[in-house]
Design a protein around this motif. Sequence first.
Motif, PDB file in Angstrom:
ATOM      1  N   GLN B 178       0.836  -1.196   0.000  1.00 56.33           N
ATOM      2  CA  GLN B 178       0.000   0.000   0.000  1.00 56.33           C
ATOM      3  C   GLN B 178       0.875   1.253   0.000  1.00 56.33           C
ATOM      4  O   GLN B 178       0.645   2.195  -0.744  1.00 56.33           O
ATOM      5  N   ALA B 179       1.923   1.185   0.871  1.00 54.76           N
ATOM      6  CA  ALA B 179       2.810   2.338   1.023  1.00 54.76           C
ATOM      7  C   ALA B 179       3.464   2.688  -0.308  1.00 54.76           C
ATOM      8  O   ALA B 179       3.565   3.849  -0.681  1.00 54.76           O
ATOM      9  N   LEU B 180       3.905   1.661  -1.025  1.00 54.55           N
ATOM     10  CA  LEU B 180       4.551   1.912  -2.304  1.00 54.55           C
ATOM     11  C   LEU B 180       3.596   2.647  -3.238  1.00 54.55           C
ATOM     12  O   LEU B 180       3.954   3.598  -3.895  1.00 54.55           O
ATOM     13  N   LYS B 181       2.340   2.184  -3.228  1.00 53.84           N
ATOM     14  CA  LYS B 181       1.377   2.766  -4.156  1.00 53.84           C
ATOM     15  C   LYS B 181       1.000   4.176  -3.743  1.00 53.84           C
ATOM     16  O   LYS B 181       0.793   5.051  -4.561  1.00 53.84           O
ATOM     17  N   ALA B 182       0.903   4.388  -2.438  1.00 51.84           N
ATOM     18  CA  ALA B 182       0.410   5.674  -1.958  1.00 51.84           C
ATOM     19  C   ALA B 182       1.466   6.766  -2.024  1.00 51.84           C
ATOM     20  O   ALA B 182       1.217   7.884  -1.631  1.00 51.84           O
ATOM     21  N   GLY B 183       2.659   6.423  -2.493  1.00 51.84           N
ATOM     22  CA  GLY B 183       3.669   7.454  -2.668  1.00 51.84           C
ATOM     23  C   GLY B 183       4.409   7.819  -1.396  1.00 51.84           C
ATOM     24  O   GLY B 183       5.145   8.797  -1.351  1.00 51.84           O
ATOM     25  N   VAL B 184       4.228   7.007  -0.350  1.00 50.11           N
ATOM     26  CA  VAL B 184       4.955   7.263   0.893  1.00 50.11           C
ATOM     27  C   VAL B 184       6.455   6.984   0.702  1.00 50.11           C
ATOM     28  O   VAL B 184       7.281   7.323   1.540  1.00 50.11           O
ATOM     29  N   MET B 185       6.772   6.408  -0.447  1.00 47.82           N
ATOM     30  CA  MET B 185       8.177   6.174  -0.798  1.00 47.82           C
ATOM     31  C   MET B 185       9.003   7.436  -0.656  1.00 47.82           C
ATOM     32  O   MET B 185      10.199   7.388  -0.396  1.00 47.82           O
ATOM     33  N   GLU B 186       8.361   8.593  -0.851  1.00 46.54           N
ATOM     34  CA  GLU B 186       9.099   9.855  -0.804  1.00 46.54           C
ATOM     35  C   GLU B 186       9.683  10.132   0.577  1.00 46.54           C
ATOM     36  O   GLU B 186      10.641  10.877   0.726  1.00 46.54           O
ATOM     37  N   LEU B 190      16.501   5.925   2.545  1.00 48.19           N
ATOM     38  CA  LEU B 190      16.989   4.575   2.318  1.00 48.19           C
ATOM     39  C   LEU B 190      15.856   3.602   2.638  1.00 48.19           C
ATOM     40  O   LEU B 190      14.999   3.891   3.464  1.00 48.19           O
ATOM     41  N   PHE B 191      15.882   2.439   1.986  1.00 50.24           N
ATOM     42  CA  PHE B 191      14.824   1.453   2.176  1.00 50.24           C
ATOM     43  C   PHE B 191      15.411   0.177   2.756  1.00 50.24           C
ATOM     44  O   PHE B 191      16.314  -0.409   2.164  1.00 50.24           O
ATOM     45  N   VAL B 192      14.920  -0.197   3.927  1.00 52.06           N
ATOM     46  CA  VAL B 192      15.416  -1.398   4.586  1.00 52.06           C
ATOM     47  C   VAL B 192      14.340  -2.471   4.481  1.00 52.06           C
ATOM     48  O   VAL B 192      13.250  -2.334   5.034  1.00 52.06           O
ATOM     49  N   LEU B 193      14.638  -3.508   3.738  1.00 52.03           N
ATOM     50  CA  LEU B 193      13.682  -4.606   3.584  1.00 52.03           C
ATOM     51  C   LEU B 193      14.011  -5.643   4.644  1.00 52.03           C
ATOM     52  O   LEU B 193      14.917  -6.455   4.483  1.00 52.03           O
ATOM     53  N   ALA B 210      11.558  -1.381  -8.585  1.00 49.76           N
ATOM     54  CA  ALA B 210      10.732  -0.900  -9.697  1.00 49.76           C
ATOM     55  C   ALA B 210      10.123   0.453  -9.364  1.00 49.76           C
ATOM     56  O   ALA B 210      10.130   1.387 -10.180  1.00 49.76           O
ATOM     57  N   ALA B 211       9.622   0.563  -8.107  1.00 45.12           N
ATOM     58  CA  ALA B 211       8.990   1.817  -7.704  1.00 45.12           C
ATOM     59  C   ALA B 211       9.996   2.964  -7.723  1.00 45.12           C
ATOM     60  O   ALA B 211       9.676   4.087  -8.126  1.00 45.12           O
ATOM     61  N   LEU B 212      11.219   2.681  -7.291  1.00 46.02           N
ATOM     62  CA  LEU B 212      12.248   3.729  -7.272  1.00 46.02           C
ATOM     63  C   LEU B 212      12.632   4.150  -8.684  1.00 46.02           C
ATOM     64  O   LEU B 212      12.824   5.332  -8.962  1.00 46.02           O
ATOM     65  N   ARG B 213      12.776   3.164  -9.565  1.00 46.32           N
ATOM     66  CA  ARG B 213      13.130   3.490 -10.951  1.00 46.32           C
ATOM     67  C   ARG B 213      12.046   4.339 -11.591  1.00 46.32           C
ATOM     68  O   ARG B 213      12.326   5.297 -12.302  1.00 46.32           O
ATOM     69  N   LEU B 214      10.814   3.966 -11.266  1.00 44.72           N
ATOM     70  CA  LEU B 214       9.671   4.703 -11.798  1.00 44.72           C
ATOM     71  C   LEU B 214       9.730   6.167 -11.379  1.00 44.72           C
ATOM     72  O   LEU B 214       9.351   7.069 -12.132  1.00 44.72           O
ATOM     73  N   SER B 215      10.221   6.400 -10.161  1.00 44.45           N
ATOM     74  CA  SER B 215      10.300   7.782  -9.679  1.00 44.45           C
ATOM     75  C   SER B 215      11.579   8.468 -10.158  1.00 44.45           C
ATOM     76  O   SER B 215      11.939   9.539  -9.670  1.00 44.45           O
ATOM     77  N   GLU B 218      17.848   6.237 -10.912  1.00 46.26           N
ATOM     78  CA  GLU B 218      18.552   5.222 -11.698  1.00 46.26           C
ATOM     79  C   GLU B 218      19.425   4.353 -10.801  1.00 46.26           C
ATOM     80  O   GLU B 218      19.625   3.178 -11.040  1.00 46.26           O
ATOM     81  N   ASP B 219      19.968   4.983  -9.747  1.00 46.80           N
ATOM     82  CA  ASP B 219      20.942   4.304  -8.904  1.00 46.80           C
ATOM     83  C   ASP B 219      20.272   3.740  -7.659  1.00 46.80           C
ATOM     84  O   ASP B 219      20.769   3.886  -6.557  1.00 46.80           O
ATOM     85  N   CYS B 220      19.110   3.124  -7.856  1.00 48.71           N
ATOM     86  CA  CYS B 220      18.323   2.733  -6.678  1.00 48.71           C
ATOM     87  C   CYS B 220      19.009   1.671  -5.828  1.00 48.71           C
ATOM     88  O   CYS B 220      18.753   1.552  -4.643  1.00 48.71           O
ATOM     89  N   LEU B 221      19.935   0.891  -6.414  1.00 47.13           N
ATOM     90  CA  LEU B 221      20.548  -0.207  -5.665  1.00 47.13           C
ATOM     91  C   LEU B 221      21.248   0.268  -4.403  1.00 47.13           C
ATOM     92  O   LEU B 221      21.281  -0.425  -3.394  1.00 47.13           O
ATOM     93  N   SER B 222      21.808   1.495  -4.444  1.00 44.86           N
ATOM     94  CA  SER B 222      22.539   1.982  -3.277  1.00 44.86           C
ATOM     95  C   SER B 222      21.598   2.466  -2.181  1.00 44.86           C
ATOM     96  O   SER B 222      22.030   2.851  -1.114  1.00 44.86           O
ATOM     97  N   ARG B 223      20.315   2.460  -2.461  1.00 41.68           N
ATOM     98  CA  ARG B 223      19.366   2.943  -1.457  1.00 41.68           C
ATOM     99  C   ARG B 223      18.517   1.827  -0.851  1.00 41.68           C
ATOM    100  O   ARG B 223      17.670   2.079  -0.009  1.00 41.68           O
TER     101      ARG B 223
END
Lengths: 137, 316, 556
Positions: B178-186, B190-193, B210-215, B218-223
């Motif tokens: 839900q969070a990914l969809k609701a834009g709380v990604m902003e 950093l994202f800890v899974l 995918a969500a990070l690339r969409l936003s 490009e360098d989402c791996l480091s986050r």
Amino acid sequence: MKRRIRILIAKPGLDGHDRGAKFVARSLRDAGAEIIYTGIRQTPEAIAAAAVQEDVDFLGLSCLSGAHNRLFPEVVKLVRELGGQDIVVFGGGVIPKRDWPGLNEAGIRFIFGPGTPMSDVIAVIRENAPADAELAP
Amino acid sequence: MQPDPEMLVRGIRDRNQQAVARAISIIADRRPGWESLLDAVGKEPRTATFIGITGAPGSGKSTLADAITSFYRAGNRRVGIVAVDPSSPFSGGAILGDRLRMQDHAGDPDVFIRSMASRGRLGGLAPATAETAAILAMAGYDPVIIETVGVGQSEVDVMSVADVVLMVLVPGNGDSIQALKAGVMEIGDLFVLNQADRPGSDRLLAEVNAALRLSGDEDCLSRVFQTVATEGRGVPEVATGIDAFLGSLQSDAEKAASRRERQFLRLVNLAVHDMTDEAFEAYRKSGCAPTEGGTSWSEAVRVATGFLDWLRTRPN
Amino acid sequence: MSFDEIDQKWVQGSLAKTLAKAPERQPAFTTPSGSEIRRLYTPADSRVGTDPVQYSERIGFPGTFPFTRGVQPTMYRGRLWTMRQYAGFGTAKESNRRYRYLLEQGQTGLSVAFDLPTQIGMDSDSPMAAGEVGKVGVAIDTLADMEILFDEIPLDRVTTSMTINAPAMVLLAMYIAVAGKRGIPASELGGTIQNDILKEYIARGTYIFPPRPSMRLITDIFGYCTGNVPKWNTISISGYHLREAGCTAVQEVAFTLADGIAYVEAAIKAGLDVDDFASRLSFFFNVHNNFIEEVAKFRAARRIWAGIMRDRFGAKNPKSWMLRFHTQTAGSTLTAQQPENNAIRVAIQTLAAVAGGTQSLHTNSRDEALGLPTEDSVRLALRTQQIVAYESGVADTIDPFGGSWAIEAETDRIESEALEYIGEVDRLGGMIAAIEAGFVQKQIQDSAFRAGREIDDGTRRIVGVNCFQMENEVEPEILQINPETEACQVASLEAIRKARDNDAVAAALAAVKDAAVSGANLFPPVLQAVSAYASLGEICNVMRDVFGEYREEVVL
């Protein structure tokens, strides 16, 4: 407006019977207090540090294993050493009446035996709270 | 009993636990003398890093905070933690239980944990969280970890307090998606899974990337990091990631500027909070507020909108 | 088939077989007024549910599927339940004296209470053990303590139940080693280890390791005992402590059986055949004051478990379908106020446990809300069982309340509500996942909170507590633990550490570590280590290094 009373509910020692401690914590939350709950198997050192860091008004100790005579006074001693001079300490659990005077003398101001109604506990907390703090109005 | 602010400040600098704890209470509760103490704390130049941790309920925020603390303690750094839990809307009381998951450091004098109740505030922090963190910083705790309420609402306050925000997500948790969809990604820097040993964690990793690339990142791996916080797995990588994020982002001057800006923003926030409280009380007494209650978020938004309209149109 | 025909089938089948092997206690049973007490009352007697198909599927006969009426064809007419008082305090020497006293008083099995450091795998000289040594049970550090604990007790004749969970393997190994020194082979030993770690995470709190390595220790014990200690009950899946923590009778059945499902699944996954270990699974329930609900609870539990084992796990051996259980009267129903009233509560609970078909029973002492029981109180508790056994007559017919409309309806209700909970646990991914998500703890805590509030506001009446109170009660005398216990225990541990062959200990501990890492069965190296007088704490610390430690996670 007065601030809310802060209370640490802690279980020193190895005893895992937390039904009473949790009941008291939840009831006091519902009475409007801010409760810090730290779970079972706490050392006296950890409890004292938590009481001081959290700047609580009250510290409630629960023990059903019979280790209270050793652990409760130790907690009080450490709390005072860390500067928690005005924290009011109370205790509960399976504590024979013959142990009460010794615990009172060691700084455990109130002891609540099994079957104590919550209204008694809440009354004691209201009466002994600092002037600027309260439960739910 | 009026405390002497100077003595308190000295006590904080001397790292006296009781003085630190009492100073926090004075500001959080607006006890007598809080203004001058707040001034003294505000004047202090801050060098400590504030790490925010936010995420859905049950995602393991406290356990991650505990594991990160272990990592910094191994490097002999003193760590402060401010953990926020929700106040009950019914009684105003609260059960603050985050400490329970930080038992590895219980009794360690170089770790200072302070639990705070949200006291009705909606942004994920308690009213004086930033000031509490600042006092801990003043007492030499660095980093200071700030853990948000985590009730699943958008907890944006932490952005204005922390230098870096970790968004904790776990596999198989509907809220995360839900969070990914609701834009709380902003909110997250950093994202800890977390709970990466559970089924579904690879799918979550793919979704976040995918969500990070969409936003546009490009360098989402480091986050993005995978952890098993209960075992400390992946935590050193997170710490390295925090350093890299803070280092790469800004020059020292930029950092200081952004920090000043955030600090001021916080003060404004605090003022707004107080003023809104007062105004809302007036609104409720004005007879313009809807009388029937509700339970849902959308109903609350409707009441809040009414309140804002009323503010705009009221005579003074 | 008519009802008489299916009745006859049982009489001539499994009943006749059992009677041929083991006659009943008496040739005939009669009421005090001289009329005959029948072995069993059926729908034919009570006119309840006389449809024979329904009857045999849902209620049936004792000793046959689904065991609603009991697990043996003659139940207490054959042999009474085992009277097993949970006891232990102070040092091994003091506890040994109490065991011998209980056996002299007519107790028929032993039940060992260990102190908390022992239960958490810590030696008596560990800093965390301070104040707890010998308090809630006996302190055991090494084999030397175990030798004293069972001194002069015939291990080949009594069965021993040990309330030990996280370090169960170590204590069972010590028991086997003590017997071995006296020339009694492990294959002759009978008894039970509790060994139920899941309920420790949920309610009781004496965990050490995280769930996965803990489950492995349990399946290692299953694996070892199947071949080497075949008469031992390798687990006692316990609802007792869930109920003490505040859950309802339905939740007690549901979560206990869901724990059972998790253990069976783990063992099958570890490569064991279900019929090889299932008959060694035993259960442990609580018994409260509400007589009808409690009797029905035991009957429902048996019926559900039989179905689970036969249909869900495909067990073929009827012994695998049987839910055999120990019962303890409810500690949480004892009051500190007017403690003599507790004797009455215990009597009602005893009656319910027996009417529910328990295989063994512990009766609490009246003074246990105040502290540890005195010898006098323990004797009264044991006498309560003896009076129910020999004077009340409920032991003279099987499932005496079966067929009562109230009991059957309650049995059905508990069964269907418990199955709903079990379904919920399944949906969450099984018991371990449900515990990790805090689901089970939350259910229990909510029930506990509700019960507490009802007592507080008087809607749930507790005599002497919130009604019929008395002023100025005088507290009776209670047992005092010798204050020297801790120092004595620490000193004797130190002496053993000096006297033993420390090279042998180090080698044995290294072997334990190797097995912990490699995944080989841990039992043989642990047996080796205890035999070399390695201490409980030393052995558990080796495992802590490999497995890590569990931390409480769920708050409220």
